[in-house]
Design a protein around this motif. Structure first.
Motif, PDB file in Angstrom:
ATOM      1  N   PHE A   1       0.827  -1.203   0.000  1.00  0.00           N
ATOM      2  CA  PHE A   1       0.000   0.000   0.000  1.00  0.00           C
ATOM      3  C   PHE A   1       0.865   1.259   0.000  1.00  0.00           C
ATOM      4  O   PHE A   1       0.601   2.210  -0.731  1.00  0.00           O
ATOM      5  N   ASP A   2       1.932   1.250   0.802  1.00  0.00           N
ATOM      6  CA  ASP A   2       2.857   2.390   0.821  1.00  0.00           C
ATOM      7  C   ASP A   2       3.526   2.581  -0.540  1.00  0.00           C
ATOM      8  O   ASP A   2       3.703   3.719  -0.991  1.00  0.00           O
ATOM      9  N   MET A   3       3.886   1.482  -1.187  1.00  0.00           N
ATOM     10  CA  MET A   3       4.509   1.576  -2.511  1.00  0.00           C
ATOM     11  C   MET A   3       3.522   2.157  -3.526  1.00  0.00           C
ATOM     12  O   MET A   3       3.898   2.995  -4.358  1.00  0.00           O
ATOM     13  N   GLN A   4       2.266   1.734  -3.448  1.00  0.00           N
ATOM     14  CA  GLN A   4       1.254   2.257  -4.362  1.00  0.00           C
ATOM     15  C   GLN A   4       1.050   3.752  -4.140  1.00  0.00           C
ATOM     16  O   GLN A   4       0.998   4.528  -5.091  1.00  0.00           O
ATOM     17  N   THR A   5       0.982   4.156  -2.874  1.00  0.00           N
ATOM     18  CA  THR A   5       0.803   5.567  -2.554  1.00  0.00           C
ATOM     19  C   THR A   5       1.981   6.389  -3.066  1.00  0.00           C
ATOM     20  O   THR A   5       1.801   7.454  -3.658  1.00  0.00           O
ATOM     21  N   GLU A   6       3.183   5.884  -2.852  1.00  0.00           N
ATOM     22  CA  GLU A   6       4.388   6.598  -3.305  1.00  0.00           C
ATOM     23  C   GLU A   6       4.417   6.702  -4.827  1.00  0.00           C
ATOM     24  O   GLU A   6       4.756   7.752  -5.383  1.00  0.00           O
ATOM     25  N   ALA A   7       4.050   5.627  -5.519  1.00  0.00           N
ATOM     26  CA  ALA A   7       4.032   5.651  -6.985  1.00  0.00           C
ATOM     27  C   ALA A   7       3.013   6.668  -7.497  1.00  0.00           C
ATOM     28  O   ALA A   7       3.293   7.408  -8.452  1.00  0.00           O
ATOM     29  N   GLU A   8       1.841   6.731  -6.866  1.00  0.00           N
ATOM     30  CA  GLU A   8       0.834   7.705  -7.279  1.00  0.00           C
ATOM     31  C   GLU A   8       1.319   9.131  -7.040  1.00  0.00           C
ATOM     32  O   GLU A   8       1.120  10.012  -7.885  1.00  0.00           O
ATOM     33  N   ASP A   9       1.981   9.355  -5.899  1.00  0.00           N
ATOM     34  CA  ASP A   9       2.525  10.690  -5.617  1.00  0.00           C
ATOM     35  C   ASP A   9       3.583  11.078  -6.647  1.00  0.00           C
ATOM     36  O   ASP A   9       3.607  12.220  -7.123  1.00  0.00           O
ATOM     37  N   GLN A  10       4.454  10.137  -6.984  1.00  0.00           N
ATOM     38  CA  GLN A  10       5.508  10.420  -7.962  1.00  0.00           C
ATOM     39  C   GLN A  10       4.912  10.692  -9.347  1.00  0.00           C
ATOM     40  O   GLN A  10       5.384  11.569 -10.066  1.00  0.00           O
ATOM     41  N   ASN A  11       3.870   9.948  -9.711  1.00  0.00           N
ATOM     42  CA  ASN A  11       3.219  10.191 -11.007  1.00  0.00           C
ATOM     43  C   ASN A  11       2.588  11.571 -11.052  1.00  0.00           C
ATOM     44  O   ASN A  11       2.671  12.268 -12.070  1.00  0.00           O
TER      45      ASN A  11
END
Length: 116
Positions: free
Chosen positions: A44-54
């Motif tokens: 979940f943290d990885m998904q959140t970080e990827a969305e923030d980076q996008n």
């Protein structure tokens, strides 16, 4: 995991060994559940970080597009000013000379202050 056949041979009954196996299985199940929860949180943290980076990259793309529009507009105005007539060329030479002098002054100040 323990060797239950040896324990059975040491006087443990079938019911007691099954209880021990049940407790051990329950403990392993709880350990597995905790590890799965940790993995789920990491995913979940990885998904959140990827969305923030996008989102950040999308914002950067739009910033670059607006900068490109601004620079192309400036270049069009400069080209128009250069091509207008001889007096504008003279002004343009003065502007370029002024910018070069400013560049060298700033360069001198930066090298002087970083050397101290």
């Amino acid at each position: 995991m323990a060797d239950w056949t040896r324990r059975n041979g040491n006087g443990l009954g079938k019911g007691q060994s099954e209880e021990i196996l049940d407790r051990e299985n329950q403990q392993m199940t709880e350990n597995l559940s905790r590890k799965m929860n940790r993995l789920k949180n990491v995913a979940f943290d990885m998904q959140t970080e990827a969305e923030d980076q996008n989102r950040y990259l999308d914002g950067m793309g739009s910033d670059f597009e607006s900068s490109q529009g601004l620079l192309s507009g400036s270049m069009n105005r400069i080209n128009h000013m250069i091509g207008a007539n001889k007096s504008n060329r003279k002004i343009m030479c003065y502007i370029v000379l002024f910018l070069v002098i400013i560049f060298f002054v700033v360069y001198f100040l930066v090298t002087r202050s970083s050397g101290s």
